[in-house]
Design a protein around this motif. Structure first.
Motif, PDB file in Angstrom:
ATOM      1  N   PRO A   1       0.816  -1.229   0.000  1.00 17.72           N
ATOM      2  CA  PRO A   1       0.000   0.000   0.000  1.00 17.72           C
ATOM      3  C   PRO A   1       0.846   1.274   0.000  1.00 17.72           C
ATOM      4  O   PRO A   1       0.449   2.279  -0.612  1.00 17.72           O
ATOM      5  CB  PRO A   1      -0.814  -0.133   1.281  1.00 17.72           C
ATOM      6  N   GLU A   2       2.012   1.226   0.631  1.00 21.10           N
ATOM      7  CA  GLU A   2       2.864   2.421   0.671  1.00 21.10           C
ATOM      8  C   GLU A   2       3.531   2.726  -0.665  1.00 21.10           C
ATOM      9  O   GLU A   2       4.200   3.754  -0.802  1.00 21.10           O
ATOM     10  CB  GLU A   2       3.919   2.300   1.770  1.00 21.10           C
ATOM     11  N   ASP A   3       3.371   1.840  -1.649  1.00 26.44           N
ATOM     12  CA  ASP A   3       3.851   2.122  -3.001  1.00 26.44           C
ATOM     13  C   ASP A   3       2.854   2.988  -3.781  1.00 26.44           C
ATOM     14  O   ASP A   3       3.149   3.411  -4.904  1.00 26.44           O
ATOM     15  CB  ASP A   3       4.092   0.827  -3.778  1.00 26.44           C
ATOM     16  N   THR A   4       1.697   3.217  -3.211  1.00 29.37           N
ATOM     17  CA  THR A   4       0.696   4.056  -3.863  1.00 29.37           C
ATOM     18  C   THR A   4       1.250   5.456  -4.096  1.00 29.37           C
ATOM     19  O   THR A   4       1.704   6.121  -3.163  1.00 29.37           O
ATOM     20  CB  THR A   4      -0.580   4.132  -3.009  1.00 29.37           C
ATOM     21  N   ALA A   5       1.212   5.893  -5.355  1.00 29.49           N
ATOM     22  CA  ALA A   5       1.790   7.186  -5.723  1.00 29.49           C
ATOM     23  C   ALA A   5       1.550   7.410  -7.210  1.00 29.49           C
ATOM     24  O   ALA A   5       1.115   6.504  -7.932  1.00 29.49           O
ATOM     25  CB  ALA A   5       3.285   7.211  -5.435  1.00 29.49           C
ATOM     26  N   VAL A   6       1.857   8.622  -7.655  1.00 31.13           N
ATOM     27  CA  VAL A   6       1.950   8.899  -9.082  1.00 31.13           C
ATOM     28  C   VAL A   6       3.410   8.717  -9.468  1.00 31.13           C
ATOM     29  O   VAL A   6       4.292   9.315  -8.849  1.00 31.13           O
ATOM     30  CB  VAL A   6       1.466  10.314  -9.432  1.00 31.13           C
ATOM     31  N   TYR A   7       3.653   7.902 -10.468  1.00 30.47           N
ATOM     32  CA  TYR A   7       5.009   7.564 -10.879  1.00 30.47           C
ATOM     33  C   TYR A   7       5.377   8.348 -12.131  1.00 30.47           C
ATOM     34  O   TYR A   7       4.586   8.431 -13.094  1.00 30.47           O
ATOM     35  CB  TYR A   7       5.133   6.066 -11.134  1.00 30.47           C
ATOM     36  N   TYR A   8       6.575   8.909 -12.116  1.00 27.24           N
ATOM     37  CA  TYR A   8       7.093   9.708 -13.213  1.00 27.24           C
ATOM     38  C   TYR A   8       8.479   9.190 -13.606  1.00 27.24           C
ATOM     39  O   TYR A   8       9.213   8.680 -12.774  1.00 27.24           O
ATOM     40  CB  TYR A   8       7.257  11.164 -12.798  1.00 27.24           C
ATOM     41  N   CYS A   9       8.825   9.392 -14.855  1.00 34.14           N
ATOM     42  CA  CYS A   9      10.212   9.174 -15.249  1.00 34.14           C
ATOM     43  C   CYS A   9      10.806  10.524 -15.623  1.00 34.14           C
ATOM     44  O   CYS A   9      10.098  11.479 -15.955  1.00 34.14           O
ATOM     45  CB  CYS A   9      10.337   8.174 -16.390  1.00 34.14           C
ATOM     46  N   ASN A  10      12.107  10.599 -15.535  1.00 32.05           N
ATOM     47  CA  ASN A  10      12.830  11.796 -15.922  1.00 32.05           C
ATOM     48  C   ASN A  10      14.296  11.436 -15.992  1.00 32.05           C
ATOM     49  O   ASN A  10      14.692  10.294 -15.690  1.00 32.05           O
ATOM     50  CB  ASN A  10      12.606  12.920 -14.902  1.00 32.05           C
TER      51      ASN A  10
ATOM     52  N   ASP B   1      18.179  11.697 -14.623  1.00 30.64           N
ATOM     53  CA  ASP B   1      18.742  11.670 -13.269  1.00 30.64           C
ATOM     54  C   ASP B   1      20.045  12.451 -13.284  1.00 30.64           C
ATOM     55  O   ASP B   1      21.023  11.994 -13.882  1.00 30.64           O
ATOM     56  CB  ASP B   1      18.999  10.229 -12.840  1.00 30.64           C
ATOM     57  N   PRO B   2      20.060  13.646 -12.682  1.00 22.26           N
ATOM     58  CA  PRO B   2      18.989  14.321 -11.956  1.00 22.26           C
ATOM     59  C   PRO B   2      17.890  14.806 -12.907  1.00 22.26           C
ATOM     60  O   PRO B   2      18.116  14.875 -14.120  1.00 22.26           O
ATOM     61  CB  PRO B   2      19.708  15.491 -11.289  1.00 22.26           C
ATOM     62  N   PRO B   3      16.729  15.144 -12.352  1.00 19.76           N
ATOM     63  CA  PRO B   3      15.588  15.531 -13.197  1.00 19.76           C
ATOM     64  C   PRO B   3      15.730  16.944 -13.737  1.00 19.76           C
ATOM     65  O   PRO B   3      15.500  17.920 -13.045  1.00 19.76           O
ATOM     66  CB  PRO B   3      14.389  15.425 -12.242  1.00 19.76           C
ATOM     67  N   VAL B   4      16.120  17.041 -15.000  1.00 23.65           N
ATOM     68  CA  VAL B   4      16.327  18.353 -15.597  1.00 23.65           C
ATOM     69  C   VAL B   4      15.347  18.655 -16.711  1.00 23.65           C
ATOM     70  O   VAL B   4      15.388  19.728 -17.301  1.00 23.65           O
ATOM     71  CB  VAL B   4      17.774  18.496 -16.124  1.00 23.65           C
ATOM     72  N   ARG B   5      14.477  17.716 -17.020  1.00 21.18           N
ATOM     73  CA  ARG B   5      13.518  17.896 -18.094  1.00 21.18           C
ATOM     74  C   ARG B   5      12.127  18.148 -17.533  1.00 21.18           C
ATOM     75  O   ARG B   5      11.866  17.875 -16.364  1.00 21.18           O
ATOM     76  CB  ARG B   5      13.501  16.666 -18.992  1.00 21.18           C
ATOM     77  N   ALA B   6      11.251  18.665 -18.383  1.00 26.00           N
ATOM     78  CA  ALA B   6       9.869  18.900 -17.968  1.00 26.00           C
ATOM     79  C   ALA B   6       9.212  17.572 -17.598  1.00 26.00           C
ATOM     80  O   ALA B   6       9.403  16.563 -18.271  1.00 26.00           O
ATOM     81  CB  ALA B   6       9.103  19.583 -19.094  1.00 26.00           C
ATOM     82  N   TRP B   7       8.449  17.587 -16.524  1.00 25.53           N
ATOM     83  CA  TRP B   7       7.793  16.372 -16.067  1.00 25.53           C
ATOM     84  C   TRP B   7       6.620  16.016 -16.978  1.00 25.53           C
ATOM     85  O   TRP B   7       5.906  16.892 -17.474  1.00 25.53           O
ATOM     86  CB  TRP B   7       7.294  16.552 -14.632  1.00 25.53           C
ATOM     87  N   GLY B   8       6.414  14.721 -17.148  1.00 23.22           N
ATOM     88  CA  GLY B   8       5.246  14.252 -17.869  1.00 23.22           C
ATOM     89  C   GLY B   8       4.031  14.251 -16.961  1.00 23.22           C
ATOM     90  O   GLY B   8       4.062  14.786 -15.846  1.00 23.22           O
ATOM     91  N   GLN B   9       2.971  13.610 -17.422  1.00 26.05           N
ATOM     92  CA  GLN B   9       1.738  13.599 -16.634  1.00 26.05           C
ATOM     93  C   GLN B   9       1.764  12.537 -15.546  1.00 26.05           C
ATOM     94  O   GLN B   9       0.951  12.570 -14.622  1.00 26.05           O
ATOM     95  CB  GLN B   9       0.527  13.370 -17.547  1.00 26.05           C
ATOM     96  N   GLY B  10       2.703  11.611 -15.638  1.00 29.54           N
ATOM     97  CA  GLY B  10       2.797  10.560 -14.637  1.00 29.54           C
ATOM     98  C   GLY B  10       1.740   9.489 -14.841  1.00 29.54           C
ATOM     99  O   GLY B  10       0.832   9.620 -15.670  1.00 29.54           O
ATOM    100  N   THR B  11       1.863   8.419 -14.084  1.00 31.74           N
ATOM    101  CA  THR B  11       0.876   7.339 -14.122  1.00 31.74           C
ATOM    102  C   THR B  11       0.578   6.916 -12.683  1.00 31.74           C
ATOM    103  O   THR B  11       1.491   6.697 -11.889  1.00 31.74           O
ATOM    104  CB  THR B  11       1.365   6.164 -14.987  1.00 31.74           C
ATOM    105  N   GLN B  12      -0.712   6.829 -12.373  1.00 35.26           N
ATOM    106  CA  GLN B  12      -1.142   6.552 -11.001  1.00 35.26           C
ATOM    107  C   GLN B  12      -1.037   5.059 -10.707  1.00 35.26           C
ATOM    108  O   GLN B  12      -1.548   4.231 -11.477  1.00 35.26           O
ATOM    109  CB  GLN B  12      -2.584   7.007 -10.797  1.00 35.26           C
ATOM    110  N   VAL B  13      -0.405   4.741  -9.600  1.00 35.25           N
ATOM    111  CA  VAL B  13      -0.359   3.370  -9.086  1.00 35.25           C
ATOM    112  C   VAL B  13      -1.043   3.370  -7.727  1.00 35.25           C
ATOM    113  O   VAL B  13      -0.658   4.125  -6.835  1.00 35.25           O
ATOM    114  CB  VAL B  13       1.090   2.863  -8.960  1.00 35.25           C
TER     115      VAL B  13
END
Length: 114
Positions: free
Chosen positions: A87-96, A98-110
Protein backbone atom coordinates in the motif's frame (compact mmCIF):
# COMPACT_ATOMS: atom_id res chain seq x y z
CA UNK A 1 11.93 19.72 -26.24
CA UNK A 2 11.98 16.42 -24.41
CA UNK A 3 8.61 14.79 -23.87
CA UNK A 4 8.17 12.03 -21.34
CA UNK A 5 5.04 9.87 -21.47
CA UNK A 6 4.43 7.40 -18.68
CA UNK A 7 1.94 4.53 -18.83
CA UNK A 8 1.03 1.24 -17.20
CA UNK A 9 -0.33 2.32 -13.84
CA UNK A 10 -3.51 1.05 -12.27
CA UNK A 11 -5.16 -0.47 -9.24
CA UNK A 12 -3.58 -3.62 -7.84
CA UNK A 13 -3.96 -5.64 -4.68
CA UNK A 14 -1.15 -5.87 -2.15
CA UNK A 15 1.37 -8.45 -3.31
CA UNK A 16 0.51 -7.85 -6.94
CA UNK A 17 2.63 -6.65 -9.85
CA UNK A 18 2.60 -3.87 -12.41
CA UNK A 19 4.88 -2.83 -15.23
CA UNK A 20 5.36 0.83 -16.08
CA UNK A 21 6.73 2.28 -19.30
CA UNK A 22 8.11 5.70 -20.15
CA UNK A 23 8.56 6.77 -23.74
CA UNK A 24 11.04 9.60 -24.22
CA UNK A 25 11.05 11.72 -27.34
CA UNK A 26 14.68 12.80 -27.35
CA UNK A 27 17.31 12.38 -30.01
CA UNK A 28 20.22 11.68 -27.66
CA UNK A 29 18.46 9.33 -25.25
CA UNK A 30 21.53 7.12 -24.89
CA UNK A 31 23.47 9.94 -23.25
CA UNK A 32 21.04 10.33 -20.36
CA UNK A 33 20.93 8.62 -17.02
CA UNK A 34 17.24 7.93 -16.45
CA UNK A 35 15.13 7.35 -13.36
CA UNK A 36 11.68 6.69 -12.01
CA UNK A 37 10.32 8.97 -9.33
CA UNK A 38 7.08 8.95 -7.40
CA UNK A 39 4.95 11.54 -5.68
CA UNK A 40 3.16 10.14 -2.68
CA UNK A 41 -0.32 11.09 -1.43
CA UNK A 42 1.54 13.22 1.13
CA UNK A 43 2.97 15.13 -1.86
CA UNK A 44 6.52 13.98 -1.29
CA UNK A 45 8.64 13.21 -4.35
CA UNK A 46 11.19 10.49 -4.07
CA UNK A 47 13.62 8.76 -6.36
CA UNK A 48 12.56 5.15 -6.79
CA UNK A 49 15.14 3.72 -9.17
CA UNK A 50 17.73 4.92 -11.63
CA UNK A 51 19.67 3.46 -14.53
CA UNK A 52 22.77 5.03 -15.99
CA UNK A 53 23.66 5.32 -19.64
CA UNK A 54 25.84 2.28 -19.03
CA UNK A 55 22.92 0.33 -17.54
CA UNK A 56 24.04 0.50 -13.91
CA UNK A 57 20.96 0.27 -11.69
CA UNK A 58 20.29 1.82 -8.29
CA UNK A 59 17.24 1.51 -6.07
CA UNK A 60 15.73 3.20 -3.07
CA UNK A 61 15.92 0.94 -0.04
CA UNK A 62 12.13 0.85 0.11
CA UNK A 63 11.85 -0.88 -3.28
CA UNK A 64 15.07 -2.88 -3.44
CA UNK A 65 14.50 -6.53 -4.38
CA UNK A 66 10.93 -5.73 -5.48
CA UNK A 67 11.35 -3.32 -8.41
CA UNK A 68 13.49 -3.64 -11.52
CA UNK A 69 14.38 -0.73 -13.79
CA UNK A 70 15.47 -1.27 -17.37
CA UNK A 71 15.88 0.68 -20.56
CA UNK A 72 15.67 0.11 -24.27
CA UNK A 73 17.83 2.63 -26.07
CA UNK A 74 16.49 1.66 -29.47
CA UNK A 75 12.90 2.24 -28.37
CA UNK A 76 13.93 5.22 -26.17
CA UNK A 77 11.90 3.71 -23.37
CA UNK A 78 12.46 3.17 -19.67
CA UNK A 79 10.62 0.44 -17.79
CA UNK A 80 9.84 -0.26 -14.16
CA UNK A 81 8.75 -3.75 -13.21
CA UNK A 82 7.11 -3.68 -9.80
CA UNK A 83 6.31 -6.76 -7.77
CA UNK A 84 5.26 -7.56 -4.21
CA UNK A 85 3.51 -4.21 -4.19
CA UNK A 86 2.59 -2.65 -0.87
CA UNK A 87 0.00 0.00 0.00
CA UNK A 88 2.86 2.42 0.67
CA UNK A 89 3.85 2.12 -3.00
CA UNK A 90 0.70 4.06 -3.86
CA UNK A 91 1.79 7.19 -5.72
CA UNK A 92 1.95 8.90 -9.08
CA UNK A 93 5.01 7.56 -10.88
CA UNK A 94 7.09 9.71 -13.21
CA UNK A 95 10.21 9.17 -15.25
CA UNK A 96 12.83 11.80 -15.92
CA UNK A 97 16.53 12.16 -16.32
CA UNK A 98 18.74 11.67 -13.27
CA UNK A 99 18.99 14.32 -11.96
CA UNK A 100 15.59 15.53 -13.20
CA UNK A 101 16.33 18.35 -15.60
CA UNK A 102 13.52 17.90 -18.09
CA UNK A 103 9.87 18.90 -17.97
CA UNK A 104 7.79 16.37 -16.07
CA UNK A 105 5.25 14.25 -17.87
CA UNK A 106 1.74 13.60 -16.63
CA UNK A 107 2.80 10.56 -14.64
CA UNK A 108 0.88 7.34 -14.12
CA UNK A 109 -1.14 6.55 -11.00
CA UNK A 110 -0.36 3.37 -9.09
CA UNK A 111 -2.79 2.43 -6.35
CA UNK A 112 -2.15 -0.57 -4.15
CA UNK A 113 -5.23 -1.47 -2.17
CA UNK A 114 -7.39 -4.42 -1.29
Amino acid sequence: QVQLVESGGGLVQPGGSLSLSCAASVSDFTTYNMAWYRRTPENERELVASITRWFTENYADSVKDRFIISRDNFQKTVYLQMSSLKPEDTAVYYCNTDPPVRAWGQGTQVTVSS
